[in-house]
Design a protein around this motif. Structure first.
Motif, PDB file in Angstrom:
ATOM      1  N   SER A 165       0.804  -1.218   0.000  1.00 16.83           N
ATOM      2  CA  SER A 165       0.000   0.000   0.000  1.00 16.83           C
ATOM      3  C   SER A 165       0.839   1.271   0.000  1.00 16.83           C
ATOM      4  N   THR A 166       2.058   1.199   0.565  1.00 11.96           N
ATOM      5  CA  THR A 166       2.870   2.407   0.690  1.00 11.96           C
ATOM      6  C   THR A 166       3.758   2.690  -0.520  1.00 11.96           C
ATOM      7  N   CYS A 167       4.183   1.629  -1.205  1.00 12.12           N
ATOM      8  CA  CYS A 167       5.022   1.804  -2.400  1.00 12.12           C
ATOM      9  C   CYS A 167       4.891   0.572  -3.289  1.00 12.12           C
ATOM     10  N   PRO A 168       3.739   0.419  -3.950  1.00  7.89           N
ATOM     11  CA  PRO A 168       3.473  -0.794  -4.729  1.00  7.89           C
ATOM     12  C   PRO A 168       4.410  -1.003  -5.915  1.00  7.89           C
ATOM     13  N   THR A 169       5.101   0.057  -6.368  1.00 11.08           N
ATOM     14  CA  THR A 169       5.994  -0.076  -7.525  1.00 11.08           C
ATOM     15  C   THR A 169       7.447  -0.336  -7.122  1.00 11.08           C
TER      16      THR A 169
END
Length: 343
Positions: free
Chosen positions: A43-47
């Motif tokens: 959720s915080t940095c999906p990439t």
């Protein structure tokens, strides 16, 4: 006459002991690092994984040797304070880093590769993804890019705000170290003999400096290696790269630890050990040492079955990557710049 139900003192003592035990357990639990998970950045940095993979791919495609540099950084990091990116810290007025440790000063490169990956991740998700996680993920991706196996990388590490050059000087194996000494260093990290032999397989894409293999090629290399034209030619090549007398520029001349397929992650490294052609004394000892009863069988096993080697290497890399520093979870951070503690 009134009757009173007196509670025995032993009851109160039992209650106190239970409460005390609960508080101690709670404190211990609170100090334990939270478990690493595969979806920590969902959720915080999906990439995050995609960005790291893309940047690692650019680095390795530009020079396949960069794969070995990244893997070596990860190894050196995890063996000192756990996998907390302490190896990436530069020296400052208030902090002495690990980069100048005897086992690191000449053998570690590729710091700028991690800087580049970190910069790209920061542009996507500022202050979210730790340098420790970036290094761990990049090591996996680098191995894949040169033909090695895939494994899932649990994440959620924090970056250390400290480094320890003394531990770097004592915890890390050295090229001319004895087999029993190296085994003890792996066991100290919670890694088994099987893990040690499997992780040594990363040398299939590694390079070594003349200073690291000089004693080997002018020592017992000629006795352990098979007597055939290819082996004799390789020894001659090594001696032309690395003269017998040290102290000059030649100390920094390099040679592949797997001269057959130096840019391919495969099991050729173990086959060279069977032929007595391990470049480093520490590697050849896994097969040739009189104390190498277990390691010798593992070398034979991985030399014969590349899939078995890939499976164990993957498991051992996850195990090594899970070596944690509890202090980093309590006092750690996500560095903005992998070279420096946040201000």
């Amino acid at each position: 006459m009134a009757h009173y139900s007196l509670v025995p003192k032993s009851f109160f003592l039992s209650v106190v002991l239970i409460i005390f035990s609960f508080l101690v357990a709670a404190k211990l639990y609170a100090s334990e690092p939270p478990p690493l998970t595969l979806d920590y950045y969902k959720s915080t940095c999906p990439t995050a994984f995609d960005v790291i993979r893309k940047e690692t791919e650019c680095a390795v495609l530009s020079d396949p040797r960069n794969a070995a540099l990244i893997v070596r950084l990860h190894f050196h990091d995890c063996f000192v304070q756990g996998c907390d990116a302490s190896i990436l810290l530069d020296d400052t007025v208030t902090l002495k880093g690990e980069k100048k440790a005897a086992a690191s000063t000449h053998s570690l490169k590729g710091f700028e590769l991690i800087d580049q990956i970190k910069n790209m991740v920061e542009s996507e998700c500022p202050g979210i993804v730790s340098c420790a996680d970036i290094l761990t993920i990049a090591a996996r991706d680098a191995v894949i890019l040169v033909g090695g196996p895939y494994w899932d990388v649990p994440v959620g590490r924090k970056d250390s705000v400290t480094a320890n050059i003394d531990l770097a000087n004592t915890n890390l194996p050295t090229p001319n170290e004895s087999l029993l000494s190296i085994i003890s260093k792996f066991l100290y990290q919670g890694l088994s003999v099987t893990d040690m032999v499997a992780l040594a397989g990363a040398h299939t894409i590694g390079m070594a400096r003349c200073q690291s293999f000089r004693s080997r090629i002018y020592g017992d290399y000629g006795f352990t290696s098979v007597k055939n034209p290819i082996s004799e030619s390789q020894l001659s090549n090594l001696r032309s790269v690395c003269p017998p007398m040290g102290g000059g520029k030649a100390d920094n001349n390099i040679s592949a630890m797997d001269y057959v397929t130096p840019n391919l992650f495969d099991n050729s490294f173990y086959q060279l050990l069977l032929n007595g052609e391990g470049l480093l004394n520490s590697d050849q000892e896994m097969y040739s040492s009189v104390f190498g009863i277990q390691t010798r069988e593992l070398v034979k096993k991985y030399a014969a079955d590349p899939l078995d080697f890939f499976r164990q290497f993957s498991e051992s890399m996850v195990k090594m990557g899970n070596i944690t520093n509890s202090k980093s979870f309590v006092m750690g951070e996500v560095r903005k710049n992998c070279r420096f503690v946040n201000t």
